[in-house]
Design a protein around this motif. Structure first.
Motif, PDB file in Angstrom:
ATOM      1  N   GLY A 289      33.563  53.228  26.587  1.00  0.00           N
ATOM      2  CA  GLY A 289      33.480  54.485  27.322  1.00  0.00           C
ATOM      3  C   GLY A 289      32.081  54.751  27.839  1.00  0.00           C
ATOM      4  O   GLY A 289      31.891  55.180  28.992  1.00  0.00           O
TER       5      GLY A 289
ATOM      6  N   THR B  82      31.350  52.550  30.770  1.00  0.00           N
ATOM      7  CA  THR B  82      32.026  53.013  31.991  1.00  0.00           C
ATOM      8  C   THR B  82      31.261  54.153  32.642  1.00  0.00           C
ATOM      9  O   THR B  82      31.079  54.205  33.870  1.00  0.00           O
ATOM     10  CB  THR B  82      33.452  53.466  31.653  1.00  0.00           C
TER      11      THR B  82
ATOM     12  N   ARG C  97      33.301  51.939  36.650  1.00  0.00           N
ATOM     13  CA  ARG C  97      34.473  51.166  36.216  1.00  0.00           C
ATOM     14  C   ARG C  97      34.506  49.830  36.958  1.00  0.00           C
ATOM     15  O   ARG C  97      34.568  49.785  38.178  1.00  0.00           O
ATOM     16  CB  ARG C  97      35.741  51.948  36.535  1.00  0.00           C
TER      17      ARG C  97
END
Length: 517
Positions: free
Chosen positions: A501, A504, A509
């Motif tokens: 996470g 990202t 992404r």
């Protein structure tokens, strides 16, 4: 008055310092149970029984032995069955048995239980068991007696010495990384392969005896007779104390709990004068001395296969020593330097200065007697713990060992010549003998003290380790390790999700595609 009291106190302290036991608080009633036992096991119990009887205690001893015990405080209860008939058993049949001869107990134990508990006299003794202050059970082969110990204070005597299975029951699990198994011994430190084999032997013997072949068959018979009785192995865990026929000077040193007391060589004693014929034979041997040969009480000499017997006869003919051979029958073709006899005073022979070597089967008691009397050994193990004892003799430099399949005339002559001419064996066993005898109290005194201690303290629950009540999963904390591994696994998974996470958020992404025209 104060002076008199002071004198009494000084006398008591002096007696305690000298290792003398204080007088017993009362005369106790003690039941000794060894219904399935060999003569050697009874020889471990007798010194304890006589020492307790001399202190005024009343002893009832259940045994198959027909030999009388001459003491007014000892009553011998014979059950009339010979489960160990030395004349009928041929232990050479079990030379290649991977269980060390213990497999013969698989079918014997249920029969033992039926015959014993069918006996009206045995049943009467069982019904009166709570009239006793303490029960003492032979630890080896006598799970059949555990019903007597239910809801009673009891201790066990390990006549065969340190047994890892017995130690684990008391809460002291001896690790195979250093402790010998029941059947054989390795020198320390062990190699990786030796530790692997030793681990398999530790686990395999315990599983075979306690959970697979022997005790489960006995449990079926006992449960049919006593349906409300807890399992035998559960009763076993409630023992207060174990008396072990071992000592750190003559066996591998292991950690002990307060409930484990070493009384090794309790049966050993100083030599007494020999009968005239034996004294003349030994003394007349000159500087070459005498070789003493005995295979104990269970493995009789006349059960020896003919090829081995002939090899010994030819080997003795080539040796300059005289030989005393415990043999139960007449033998033809014996050389003039060999004397045979059906019975011999073993400790008195071993204690003679002119006895140079003891050829033995490696039984626990014979090994201890030889070390006690500082006589080098040649061990020829046959079954049970004898290979372990033989390996220990060789690894400790007390003597040598031969396997029966290696036995030839030349091998016997060579190894006996080595032992009698190389002084290292005598020096090593003499050192061990001095260490064994150098004790603050005698083994009998320790055995008596702790026996009375358990009675005085109503079973002495303070001696018992909490580990004795744990399952294997709890003892080795397998459940804790499982949850630890699960926690680590979950933590790693959560960490990976969190890191993904963060990655990202920081980097976006996926990878940016580079557009090319």
């Amino acid at each position: 008055m104060k002076l008199a009291l002071l004198c009494v106190l000084v006398a008591v302290l002096a007696g305690g310092a000298a290792g003398e036991l204080a007088p017993p608080q009362a005369s106790y009633k003690i039941l000794m149970l060894l219904p399935v036992s060999s003569r050697s096991h009874r020889n471990v119990f007798l010194p304890l029984a006589k020492a307790l009887a001399e202190r005024g205690h009343k002893i009832v001893m259940l045994t198959s032995d027909e030999k009388p015990i001459k003491h007014p405080n000892i009553y011998k209860f014979e059950h009339g069955h010979k489960f160990f008939d030395e004349e009928a058993l041929n232990m050479f049949d079990y030379l290649n048995d991977p269980t060390g001869g213990f497999s013969l107990m698989k079918d014997l134990f249920p029969t033992v239980a039926r015959k014993l508990y069918d006996s009206p006299q045995f049943q009467e003794l069982y019904n009166k068991r709570k009239n006793f202050d303490l029960i003492i059970i032979d630890q080896t082969f006598n799970e059949v007696a555990y019903p007597f110990a239910y809801e009673m204070p009891f201790i066990t005597v390990a006549a065969g010495g340190m047994d890892p299975r017995h130690s684990a029951v008391l809460g002291n699990v001896l690790l195979p990384s250093y402790a010998s198994n029941l059947l054989f011994d390795y020198p320390t430190p062990m190699t990786v392969w030796q530790r692997f084999v030793n681990t398999v032997a530790h686990i395999g013997m315990a599983v075979y005896w306690r959970h697979w072949a022997v005790v489960p068959e006995l449990q079926k018979e006992i449960s049919a007779r006593f349906p409300d009785l807890p399992p035998l192995l559960e009763i076993e865990r409630n023992q207060s104390l174990g008396l072990f026929n071992s000592h750190f000077s003559i066996s591998k040193t292991v950690p002990l709990l307060p409930s484990q007391v070493e009384v090794g060589a309790m049966h050993c004693r100083p030599a007494t004068p020999l009968p005239e014929d034996l004294e003349s034979w030994i003394s007349g041997a000159g500087p070459e001395g005498v070789i003493y040969f005995s295979l104990g009480s269970v493995a009789r000499g006349n059960s020896m296969p003919a090829k081995y017997r002939q090899a010994f006869i030819e080997a003795f003919h080539k040796l300059p020593h005289r030989v005393i051979w415990k043999y139960e029958e007449d033998l033809e073709g014996l050389p003039e330097n060999v004397m045979i006899s059906k019975w011999l005073p073993q400790q008195d022979i071993l204690g003679h200065d002119n006895v140079k070597v003891f050829i033995t089967h490696g039984g626990q008691l014979s090994t201890q007697e030889s070390i006690y009397h500082a006589t080098p050994l040649l061990a020829l193990p046959i079954f049970s713990d004898q290979p372990r004892n033989a390996f220990f003799v060789k690894n400790s430099g007390f003597g040598e060992m031969l396997l029966w399949e290696e036995l030839t005339v030349e091998a016997v002559v060579d190894v006996l010549t080595e032992i009698t001419t190389n002084p290292k064996y005598k020096e090593n066993v003499l050192t061990a003998s001095r260490q064994l005898r150098d004790q603050l109290t005698t083994p009998q005194e320790r055995a008596v003290f702790w026996t009375e201690y358990v009675i005085r303290h109503k079973g002495a629950p303070q001696l018992r380790s909490p580990a004795a009540q744990l399952s294997w999963v709890e003892f080795f904390m397998l459940d804790v390790l499982f949850f630890f591994h699960v926690a680590v696994f979950i933590s790693i998974r959560i960490l990976r999700v969190v890191m993904r996470g963060i990655s990202t958020l920081v980097f976006g992404r996926g990878n940016h595609k580079v557009k090319t025209q």
